[in-house]
Write a protein that holds these residues in place. Structure first.
Motif, short mmCIF file in Angstrom:
data_model
loop_
_atom_site.label_atom_id
_atom_site.label_comp_id
_atom_site.label_asym_id
_atom_site.label_seq_id
_atom_site.Cartn_x
_atom_site.Cartn_y
_atom_site.Cartn_z
N SER A 1 21.00 11.26 84.40
CA SER A 1 21.57 10.57 85.39
C SER A 1 23.03 10.65 85.49
N GLN A 2 23.66 11.42 84.72
CA GLN A 2 25.09 11.65 84.40
C GLN A 2 25.60 12.99 85.08
N GLU A 3 26.89 13.13 85.63
CA GLU A 3 27.29 14.23 86.27
C GLU A 3 27.37 15.30 85.23
N GLN A 4 26.77 16.44 85.68
CA GLN A 4 26.75 17.58 85.03
C GLN A 4 27.94 18.65 85.23
N ILE A 5 28.56 19.31 84.39
CA ILE A 5 29.53 20.22 84.52
C ILE A 5 28.97 21.72 84.62
N ASP A 6 29.20 22.07 85.96
CA ASP A 6 28.48 23.49 86.12
C ASP A 6 29.62 24.50 85.91
N PHE A 7 29.64 24.89 84.57
CA PHE A 7 30.91 25.87 83.81
C PHE A 7 30.79 27.26 84.88
N CYS B 1 32.90 27.98 70.88
CA CYS B 1 33.33 27.02 71.71
C CYS B 1 34.09 25.70 71.03
N ARG B 2 35.19 25.51 71.50
CA ARG B 2 35.87 24.31 70.95
C ARG B 2 36.18 23.23 72.10
N ILE B 3 36.12 21.85 71.82
CA ILE B 3 36.28 21.16 72.87
C ILE B 3 37.37 20.06 72.09
N ASN C 1 34.68 10.92 77.17
CA ASN C 1 34.06 11.26 78.50
C ASN C 1 33.30 12.57 78.62
N ILE C 2 33.32 13.43 77.73
CA ILE C 2 32.93 14.93 77.84
C ILE C 2 32.03 15.17 76.75
N PHE C 3 30.82 15.23 76.98
CA PHE C 3 29.81 15.63 76.06
C PHE C 3 29.03 17.08 76.47
N VAL C 4 29.41 17.87 75.20
CA VAL C 4 28.99 19.37 75.38
C VAL C 4 27.59 19.66 74.42
N THR C 5 26.57 20.07 74.74
CA THR C 5 25.63 20.39 73.67
C THR C 5 25.28 22.14 73.84
N SER C 6 25.05 22.50 72.73
CA SER C 6 24.49 23.87 72.85
C SER C 6 22.90 23.86 73.28
N ASN C 7 22.68 25.17 74.20
CA ASN C 7 21.41 25.31 74.83
C ASN C 7 20.70 26.82 73.64
N THR C 8 21.51 27.09 72.73
CA THR C 8 21.00 28.07 71.69
C THR C 8 20.76 27.77 70.53
N GLY C 9 21.18 26.62 70.16
CA GLY C 9 20.73 26.16 68.75
C GLY C 9 21.97 26.02 67.82
N ARG C 10 23.42 26.21 68.51
CA ARG C 10 24.25 26.35 67.75
C ARG C 10 24.69 24.85 67.31
N GLN C 11 25.14 24.35 65.89
CA GLN C 11 25.56 23.35 65.75
C GLN C 11 26.85 22.98 65.65
N MET C 12 27.06 21.77 66.17
CA MET C 12 28.58 21.32 66.52
C MET C 12 29.08 20.69 65.29
N ASP D 1 48.55 12.22 82.81
CA ASP D 1 47.10 12.07 83.04
C ASP D 1 46.33 12.32 81.82
N GLU D 2 45.18 11.94 81.63
CA GLU D 2 44.10 12.55 80.68
C GLU D 2 43.91 13.96 80.84
N LEU D 3 43.69 14.70 79.65
CA LEU D 3 43.19 16.03 79.83
C LEU D 3 42.22 16.57 78.66
N THR D 4 41.15 17.11 78.89
CA THR D 4 40.31 17.66 77.80
C THR D 4 40.10 19.09 78.10
N ARG D 5 40.18 19.82 77.28
CA ARG D 5 40.11 21.11 77.17
C ARG D 5 38.35 21.77 76.68
N VAL D 6 37.86 22.40 77.27
CA VAL D 6 36.77 23.09 76.49
C VAL D 6 36.86 24.68 76.70
#
Length: 274
Positions: free
Chosen positions: A243-249, A148-150, A116-127, A166-171
């Motif tokens: 349209s999705q909820e954003q994560i404000d780090f 970064c690792r997720i 349920n967690i989607f993270v993209t780089s704003n600086t061109g880093r490839q995942m 409970d479910e738990l994802t780490r960024v």
């Protein structure tokens, strides 16, 4: 969004440390030699371990400067272990002219499944994806700023025999300023991660066209990386994610940073947090 933040691996630097400081380590715990880090060649590299699993690593003075009577000492540990080495850290403070912050891992714990967690780089880093963990940054960049690792934290805990319901994802993102910062000044220079990464909480039932829903399913399952799609698809997908909820780090980190850095300062500098 409900999430909590913890500072993980912490690296500090002390100046003006004499080599004979290492005689003070004998009573601290089990001492073992370790390998150097980041390609630097240190005169001494060792780890002290306690029965409680608390550890602290020391990297002392470049081999090319061993003729100097005093040298720089890098210290690496988890913030939660600092109090177990309070006597040793007090001795270091008395010897050193200054204590500098070098880096820390900032861990965002999000009570949702990894898919349920989607993270993209704003600086061109490839995942890259390896064994279910998503990485932004190559193997040699582990200690670089913005690495970064997720991953599925619930699954990792289970592998250690720790079961949570409970479910738990780490960024997890590395904060390493361009220069070491005096510990006293650290509160006025908190990290900003929003400029590095965009995090989104995905609900596939929310206003997504079928083709982009399919793309997201591929991305979230780890079957494909976003750089495998054309620029056109990446650009339109970004609009779809509005349209999705954003994560404000940065917002999530703000209050936790002040609280946790204040605690670390209190232990290292002998200050009261009251």
């Amino acid at each position: 969004m409900l999430a909590n933040v913890k500072l993980d691996k912490l690296v500090l630097e002390y100046g003006n440390i004499p080599l004979n400081f290492f005689h003070a380590l004998e009573e601290e715990g089990e001492i073992s030699n370790i390998k150097s880090t980041e390609g630097f060649h240190y005169h001494r590299c060792l780890q002290i371990s306690k029965k409680s699993n608390a550890y602290i690593k020391f990297y002392y003075q470049s081999k090319y400067e061993i003729w100097k009577p005093f040298g720089k000492l890098r210290l690496e540990t988890h913030p939660k272990y600092l109090s177990e080495f309070s006597t040793l850290l007090k001795k270091l403070k008395e010897i050193s002219r200054d204590i500098y912050f070098v880096s820390t891992d900032v861990a965002f714990n999000i009570p949702l499944p990894l898919n349920n967690i989607f993270v993209t780089s704003n600086t061109g880093r490839q995942m890259n994806i390896f064994q279910g963990t998503r990485y932004f940054g190559g193997k040699g960049q582990r200690r670089k700023h913005g690495y970064c690792r997720i991953y599925d934290k619930k699954e990792e805990l289970a592998s250690k025999g720790i079961v949570i319901n409970d479910e738990l994802t780490r960024v997890e993102i590395v904060y390493k300023p361009t220069r070491p910062i005096k510990l006293e000044e650290l509160l006025i220079e908190p990290p900003s991660f929003n400029k590095l990464y965009t995090g989104t909480i995905i609900n596939l039932d929310n206003q997504l066209t079928p083709i982009y829903k399919a793309i997201l399913i591929c991305l979230l399952s780890g079957k494909m990386a976003i750089n495998e799609f054309s620029r056109h698809y990446r650009r339109v997908l970004k609009k779809q994610l509005d349209s999705q909820e954003q994560i404000d780090f940065d917002h999530v980190l703000q209050s936790a940073w002040v609280e946790q850095i204040s605690t670390i300062k209190g232990i290292l500098l002998g200050e009261s947090n009251e």
